[in-house]
Design a protein around this motif. Structure first.
Motif, PDB file in Angstrom:
ATOM      1  N   PRO A 104       3.143  -8.943   4.693  1.00 32.60           N
ATOM      2  CA  PRO A 104       2.600  -8.750   6.054  1.00 32.60           C
ATOM      3  C   PRO A 104       3.661  -8.095   6.868  1.00 32.60           C
ATOM      4  CG  PRO A 104       3.125 -11.285   5.807  1.00 32.60           C
ATOM      5  CD  PRO A 104       3.078 -10.407   4.271  1.00 32.60           C
ATOM      6  N   ARG A 105       3.807  -7.843   8.020  1.00 30.94           N
ATOM      7  CA  ARG A 105       4.730  -6.931   8.919  1.00 30.94           C
ATOM      8  C   ARG A 105       5.809  -8.171   9.102  1.00 30.94           C
ATOM      9  NH1 ARG A 105       5.446  -1.757   8.620  1.00 30.94           N
ATOM     10  NH2 ARG A 105       3.521  -0.570   8.390  1.00 30.94           N
ATOM     11  N   GLY A 106       6.927  -7.871   9.165  1.00 30.39           N
ATOM     12  CA  GLY A 106       8.069  -8.595   9.501  1.00 30.39           C
ATOM     13  C   GLY A 106       7.771  -9.354  10.768  1.00 30.39           C
ATOM     14  N   ASN A 107       7.455  -8.753  11.864  1.00 33.92           N
ATOM     15  CA  ASN A 107       7.867  -9.015  13.008  1.00 33.92           C
ATOM     16  C   ASN A 107       6.771 -10.429  13.342  1.00 33.92           C
ATOM     17  OD1 ASN A 107       5.203  -7.725  13.362  1.00 33.92           O
ATOM     18  ND2 ASN A 107       6.564  -6.019  14.083  1.00 33.92           N
ATOM     19  N   SER A 108       5.602 -10.292  12.516  1.00 32.32           N
ATOM     20  CA  SER A 108       4.731 -11.359  12.699  1.00 32.32           C
ATOM     21  C   SER A 108       5.193 -12.782  11.924  1.00 32.32           C
ATOM     22  CB  SER A 108       3.381 -11.024  12.293  1.00 32.32           C
ATOM     23  OG  SER A 108       3.217 -10.891  11.069  1.00 32.32           O
ATOM     24  N   ARG A 109       6.041 -12.406  11.046  1.00 32.85           N
ATOM     25  CA  ARG A 109       6.524 -13.616  10.173  1.00 32.85           C
ATOM     26  C   ARG A 109       7.891 -14.277  10.472  1.00 32.85           C
ATOM     27  NH1 ARG A 109       6.581 -11.813   3.854  1.00 32.85           N
ATOM     28  NH2 ARG A 109       6.394 -13.760   3.033  1.00 32.85           N
ATOM     29  N   PRO A 148      20.385  -2.099   3.529  1.00 35.40           N
ATOM     30  CA  PRO A 148      19.075  -2.276   4.216  1.00 35.40           C
ATOM     31  C   PRO A 148      18.084  -1.157   3.964  1.00 35.40           C
ATOM     32  CG  PRO A 148      20.739  -1.531   5.841  1.00 35.40           C
ATOM     33  CD  PRO A 148      21.245  -1.381   4.468  1.00 35.40           C
ATOM     34  N   PHE A 149      16.628  -1.754   3.591  1.00 34.71           N
ATOM     35  CA  PHE A 149      15.556  -0.971   3.182  1.00 34.71           C
ATOM     36  C   PHE A 149      14.838  -1.284   4.239  1.00 34.71           C
ATOM     37  CE2 PHE A 149      15.447   0.546  -1.247  1.00 34.71           C
ATOM     38  CZ  PHE A 149      16.435   0.153  -1.535  1.00 34.71           C
ATOM     39  N   LEU A 150      14.040  -0.105   5.112  1.00 27.69           N
ATOM     40  CA  LEU A 150      13.241  -0.232   6.073  1.00 27.69           C
ATOM     41  C   LEU A 150      11.847   0.045   5.414  1.00 27.69           C
ATOM     42  CD1 LEU A 150      15.974   0.015   7.686  1.00 27.69           C
ATOM     43  CD2 LEU A 150      14.502   1.575   9.293  1.00 27.69           C
ATOM     44  N   PHE A 151      10.892  -0.471   5.974  1.00 24.23           N
ATOM     45  CA  PHE A 151       9.429  -0.264   5.430  1.00 24.23           C
ATOM     46  C   PHE A 151       8.881   0.846   6.454  1.00 24.23           C
ATOM     47  CE2 PHE A 151       4.841  -1.303   4.737  1.00 24.23           C
ATOM     48  CZ  PHE A 151       4.841  -0.541   3.708  1.00 24.23           C
ATOM     49  N   GLN A 152       8.147   1.916   5.952  1.00 27.65           N
ATOM     50  CA  GLN A 152       7.444   2.690   6.934  1.00 27.65           C
ATOM     51  C   GLN A 152       6.716   2.213   7.982  1.00 27.65           C
ATOM     52  OE1 GLN A 152       4.945   4.891   4.076  1.00 27.65           O
ATOM     53  NE2 GLN A 152       3.149   4.298   5.053  1.00 27.65           N
ATOM     54  N   GLY A 153       6.966   2.379   9.312  1.00 23.97           N
ATOM     55  CA  GLY A 153       6.456   1.779  10.456  1.00 23.97           C
ATOM     56  C   GLY A 153       7.147   0.799  10.999  1.00 23.97           C
ATOM     57  N   GLN A 154       7.884   0.205  10.131  1.00 23.49           N
ATOM     58  CA  GLN A 154       8.800  -1.094  10.757  1.00 23.49           C
ATOM     59  C   GLN A 154       9.717  -0.517  11.836  1.00 23.49           C
ATOM     60  OE1 GLN A 154      11.290  -2.731   7.671  1.00 23.49           O
ATOM     61  NE2 GLN A 154      12.884  -3.338   9.283  1.00 23.49           N
ATOM     62  N   GLU A 155      10.407   0.842  11.818  1.00 25.71           N
ATOM     63  CA  GLU A 155      11.092   1.319  12.923  1.00 25.71           C
ATOM     64  C   GLU A 155      10.289   1.550  14.254  1.00 25.71           C
ATOM     65  OE1 GLU A 155       9.840   2.871  10.562  1.00 25.71           O
ATOM     66  OE2 GLU A 155       9.425   4.917  10.773  1.00 25.71           O
ATOM     67  N   ILE A 156       8.975   1.624  14.183  1.00 27.93           N
ATOM     68  CA  ILE A 156       8.416   1.562  15.436  1.00 27.93           C
ATOM     69  C   ILE A 156       7.486   0.270  15.804  1.00 27.93           C
ATOM     70  CG2 ILE A 156       7.994   4.095  15.362  1.00 27.93           C
ATOM     71  CD1 ILE A 156       5.152   3.650  14.338  1.00 27.93           C
ATOM     72  N   GLY A 157       7.731  -0.645  14.881  1.00 27.50           N
ATOM     73  CA  GLY A 157       7.112  -2.239  15.209  1.00 27.50           C
ATOM     74  C   GLY A 157       5.714  -2.174  14.829  1.00 27.50           C
ATOM     75  N   MET A 158       5.266  -1.457  13.701  1.00 28.98           N
ATOM     76  CA  MET A 158       3.759  -1.801  13.451  1.00 28.98           C
ATOM     77  C   MET A 158       3.764  -3.157  13.306  1.00 28.98           C
ATOM     78  SD  MET A 158       2.872   1.794  11.558  1.00 28.98           S
ATOM     79  CE  MET A 158       1.369   1.220  10.614  1.00 28.98           C
ATOM     80  N   THR A 159       2.382  -3.539  13.504  1.00 24.49           N
ATOM     81  CA  THR A 159       2.089  -5.104  13.407  1.00 24.49           C
ATOM     82  C   THR A 159       0.833  -5.055  12.360  1.00 24.49           C
ATOM     83  OG1 THR A 159       0.292  -4.656  15.102  1.00 24.49           O
ATOM     84  CG2 THR A 159       2.274  -5.293  15.991  1.00 24.49           C
ATOM     85  N   ASN A 160       0.616  -6.203  11.982  1.00 26.47           N
ATOM     86  CA  ASN A 160      -0.415  -6.727  11.103  1.00 26.47           C
ATOM     87  C   ASN A 160      -1.831  -5.952  11.790  1.00 26.47           C
ATOM     88  OD1 ASN A 160       1.226  -7.898   9.381  1.00 26.47           O
ATOM     89  ND2 ASN A 160       0.606 -10.088  10.168  1.00 26.47           N
TER      90      ASN A 160
END
Ligand code: GLC
Ligand code: CA
Length: 559
Positions: A336-341, A367-379
């Motif tokens: 799942p998206r990191g910010n929710s976790r 660092p490995f970013l996952f697409q959308g992480q850089e804009i704060g995509m959420t679950n």
């Protein structure tokens, strides 16, 4: 103190994972494609990315989204052609960017010609490309349970009492790593790609290649009498020899960068995996992810207490630094998206996400970013289980129902933990389908794209996207690059309950990173803070001598 680890070209790079189906669709079929990646190379370059890992784009029936490969030498037509792939390589090279493919060699697809030939003639040459075994007492050869639920054995089509082993879905038969012919086929294929100009690979599910070929039963860990494949994997030795051979015959010859997906490694083996002579350049640090594991599957996942998150990060950072480099992630296509976790509920906002990014990107490692992480995509909230595509989500949903959860509860669990949370289309702008496709997207677009999208954040100075750029620029700045790539990691101020703080030190110079995960302001007094300047923060900051106060969700980097 200089780190004894020889420097490699990838140590100071930033990587970005592309989930190609959901990145950008350029021909209106609702599925992302290679042209879409090419079109966004400048966006990625501007963000500061050096290395792109592209999830599987080989020919595949897509039972497990391309992790079931039917031709290792071809690009699936949904993504484009080999010519387009070559163009992508060339365009990346022009921009000093490197491309990694996913290397899925624990298993292939049941549609791969090897398996088709094996099934047609189990006694023939190809039968030995897989693990074919006779059944036992009218059932499968052992009680192994696959990662996706159910027996890890399936009957070979057209055969009465002959089974093949699959650690994942039954459409993913495991390849026989005891057969030298299989190894030769795999080495040749890997070299063929490296010869083309790939910089390396992300290596899928690789720990599973070492089996106990007697396939014994293990004590059951599920009500149906099965035992997770993990039990077997953890009970065998010898994976190291196989991995060293692989490396010697392939990666080593090209100075390739490899990142292993390795779970269930024994801690004392870390040097064998990522040391100077290790099997891989690096492996993902999954230790924070594993904190949310529940017993027996992710449907019983749990919230991660901050104190455990901090102590886990600190432990892995310290264990690794004399040995090698880990790859640091907040999310990927299986999570799942990191910010929710990782963020407490009250910090799940742009400021909190900037804080999390700061802490993660300045750790020692790649660092490995996952697409959308850089804009704060959420679950992504789904309204019914039918909206999911992922094979694993469906299995976990069924497990949750069996365990007595209601349909509503099981759906809520999926909304929190499904792999599809990370797989919804990239949110480029506020036009139809978030600018991802002019057609019908293969997976639902998160309805929050009107608020969360790359275009809006490109235009707004204080956006998360702009913050990521600043962070990456800091990591690469001539002044701090060496410290942030090669400097040691030292925890700071662990007596402050909700503070995550550390410093990176190299040759007597350092950078301090601090983040307040709490709801209250935190004040730190320490002579270490004297004569510092602010390198980056998500909040206005004033330093007073040896004292600093961090607002809730504030991250601060000083040099
Ligand atoms: C890895 C991949 C995952 C896939 C599995 C089987 O864990 O990341 O997406 O389902 O391997 O190949
Ligand atoms: Ca397309």
């Amino acid at each position: 103190m200089h780190s004894p680890i020889p420097r490699k070209w990838w140590h100071d790079k930033i990587a970005y994972q592309i989930y190609p189906k959901s990145f950008l669709d350029t021909n209106g079929d609702g599925i992302g494609d290679l042209q879409g990646i090419i079109r966004k190379l400048d966006y990625l370059k501007d963000l500061g990315i050096d290395i792109l890992w592209i999830c599987p784009i080989y020919r595949s029936p897509f039972v497990d989204q391309g992790y079931d490969i039917s031709d290792y030498y071809d690009i699936d037509p949904t993504f484009g052609t080999m010519e387009e792939f070559d163009l992508l390589l060339a365009e990346a090279k022009k921009r000093d960017m490197y491309i990694l493919m996913d290397l899925v060699i624990n298993h292939c697809s049941d549609r791969h010609p090897w398996f088709q030939k094996a099934a047609a003639d189990p006694e023939g040459e190809y039968g030995n490309y897989f693990y074919f075994r006779r059944g036992k007492n009218g059932g499968p050869p052992s009680n192994a349970r696959s990662y996706f639920g159910g027996s890890a054995w399936e009957k070979v089509p057209g055969q009465e009492d002959l089974y093949y082993f699959h650690a994942y879905a039954k459409a993913q038969p495991d390849l026989n790593w005891e057969n030298p012919k299989v190894l030769q086929e795999l080495y040749t294929m890997v070299n063929w790609w490296l010869e083309k100009g790939l910089a390396g690979f992300r290596i899928d599910a690789i720990i599973n290649i070492q089996k106990d070929t007697a396939f014994p039963d293990y004590p059951a860990d599920a009500p149906d009498g099965t035992a997770s494949v993990v039990k077997m994997i953890e009970s065998v030795d010898g994976v190291g020899q196989k991995l060293q051979q692989l490396k010697k015959h392939t990666f080593d010859k090209y100075d390739a960068f490899t990142v292993g997906e390795v779970f269930n490694m024994r801690q004392e083996e870390l040097a064998e995996f990522v040391g100077p002579e290790g099997h891989f350049s690096t492996i993902f640090d999954f230790s924070p992810n594993c904190l949310s594991d529940g017993p027996g599957g992710w449907y019983r996942n749990r919230e991660i207490p901050f104190s455990e998150l901090r102590s886990t990060i600190f432990r892995t950072q310290q264990e690794c630094q004399g040995i090698g480099f880990l790859a640091n992630i907040l999310e990927n296509h299986d999570e799942p998206r990191g910010n929710s976790r990782y963020l407490p509920p009250y910090a799940r906002n742009e400021m909190g996400m900037k804080m999390l990014a700061t802490v993660n990107l300045l750790l020692r490692g790649i660092p490995f970013l996952f697409q959308g992480q850089e804009i704060g995509m959420t679950n992504c909230p789904m309204e019914s289980v039918e909206e999911y595509d992922d094979i694993n989500t469906k299995a976990e949903y069924a497990l949750a129902l069996e365990a007595g959860y209601s349909r509503q509860e099981a759906l809520e669990i999926c909304c929190r933990f499904s792999r599809d949370n990370g797989r919804t289309p990239m949110q480029w702008d506020d036009s139809d389908n978030a600018g991802f496709t002019a057609g019908t997207p293969w997976l639902k677009v998160n309805p929050n794209f009107l608020q969360i999208n790359a275009k809006e954040q490109q235009q707004r100075d204080d956006s998360l996207l702009q913050y990521y750029k600043k962070l990456i620029r800091l990591r690469k700045s001539p002044e701090f690059r060496e410290i942030l790539a090669w400097g040691n990691f030292e925890p700071l101020w662990e007596d402050k309950d909700m503070l995550l703080a550390y410093r990176r030190v190299l040759d007597g110079r350092d950078v301090l990173v601090m983040a307040n995960f709490g709801r209250e302001a935190v004040t730190v007094r320490d002579s270490l803070l004297e004569n510092r300047r602010v390198l980056l923060s998500n909040e206005e900051t004033v330093l007073h001598g040896s004292c600093v106060t961090l607002a809730p969700s504030q991250a601060l980097v000083v040099g």
